[in-house]
Design a protein around this motif. Sequence first.
Motif, PDB file in Angstrom:
ATOM      1  N   ARG A  61       0.837  -1.199   0.000  1.00  0.00           N
ATOM      2  CA  ARG A  61       0.000   0.000   0.000  1.00  0.00           C
ATOM      3  C   ARG A  61       0.872   1.250   0.000  1.00  0.00           C
ATOM      4  O   ARG A  61       0.627   2.188  -0.759  1.00  0.00           O
ATOM      5  N   GLU A  62       1.908   1.257   0.814  1.00  0.00           N
ATOM      6  CA  GLU A  62       2.835   2.400   0.850  1.00  0.00           C
ATOM      7  C   GLU A  62       3.486   2.620  -0.514  1.00  0.00           C
ATOM      8  O   GLU A  62       3.608   3.762  -0.975  1.00  0.00           O
ATOM      9  N   SER A  83       1.560 -12.669  -8.777  1.00  0.00           N
ATOM     10  CA  SER A  83       0.944 -11.343  -8.745  1.00  0.00           C
ATOM     11  C   SER A  83      -0.582 -11.404  -8.753  1.00  0.00           C
ATOM     12  O   SER A  83      -1.228 -10.514  -8.188  1.00  0.00           O
ATOM     13  N   SER A  84      -1.186 -12.436  -9.321  1.00  0.00           N
ATOM     14  CA  SER A  84      -2.652 -12.517  -9.268  1.00  0.00           C
ATOM     15  C   SER A  84      -3.113 -12.810  -7.840  1.00  0.00           C
ATOM     16  O   SER A  84      -4.135 -12.287  -7.383  1.00  0.00           O
ATOM     17  N   PHE A  90      -4.739  -8.096  -1.828  1.00  0.00           N
ATOM     18  CA  PHE A  90      -4.799  -6.649  -1.643  1.00  0.00           C
ATOM     19  C   PHE A  90      -6.254  -6.186  -1.667  1.00  0.00           C
ATOM     20  O   PHE A  90      -6.680  -5.425  -0.813  1.00  0.00           O
ATOM     21  N   LYS A  91      -7.016  -6.688  -2.635  1.00  0.00           N
ATOM     22  CA  LYS A  91      -8.421  -6.289  -2.740  1.00  0.00           C
ATOM     23  C   LYS A  91      -9.210  -6.727  -1.511  1.00  0.00           C
ATOM     24  O   LYS A  91     -10.038  -5.986  -0.988  1.00  0.00           O
ATOM     25  N   PRO A  98      -5.205  -3.094  -6.638  1.00  0.00           N
ATOM     26  CA  PRO A  98      -4.069  -2.188  -6.435  1.00  0.00           C
ATOM     27  C   PRO A  98      -4.057  -0.967  -7.355  1.00  0.00           C
ATOM     28  O   PRO A  98      -3.853   0.163  -6.880  1.00  0.00           O
ATOM     29  N   THR A  99      -4.306  -1.160  -8.639  1.00  0.00           N
ATOM     30  CA  THR A  99      -4.294  -0.026  -9.571  1.00  0.00           C
ATOM     31  C   THR A  99      -5.403   0.962  -9.232  1.00  0.00           C
ATOM     32  O   THR A  99      -5.184   2.175  -9.238  1.00  0.00           O
TER      33      THR A  99
END
Length: 117
Positions: A61-62, A83-84, A90-91, A98-99
């Motif tokens: 997040r940072e 990464s998936s 993250f979601k 993230p984007t």
Amino acid sequence: MDPRIEEVIDSMTDDLRHNPSLAEIAESVNLSLSRFSHLFKLVTSQSPGQYLRKLRMERARELLETTWMKVKDISAAVGVSDSSHFVREFKKLYGAFPTDYRIQHRRTIRMTRQSDG
């Protein structure tokens, strides 16, 4: 805080990409695996794996907020090779991909600056 647990947390924080087994971590602070797991959860209210995931997502997040690194590169930088999987985690934690999180964060910063000026 127990100094052994503090040492483990410092080690986790210093290198999020490192992925030692729980047995290796326990051995590094001279505890049995079961004692280490129990003590870690007693001190942090989380398992070592949960705690490490939280640290990784906070750092991600940072990086999203302060850099233009690609999501794939951020994922690697925080020690998540898939990464998936990173995007899903993250979601789940922050409620946005993230984007999208980065876009929302930058929009909020812009709006705050405009209202201050």
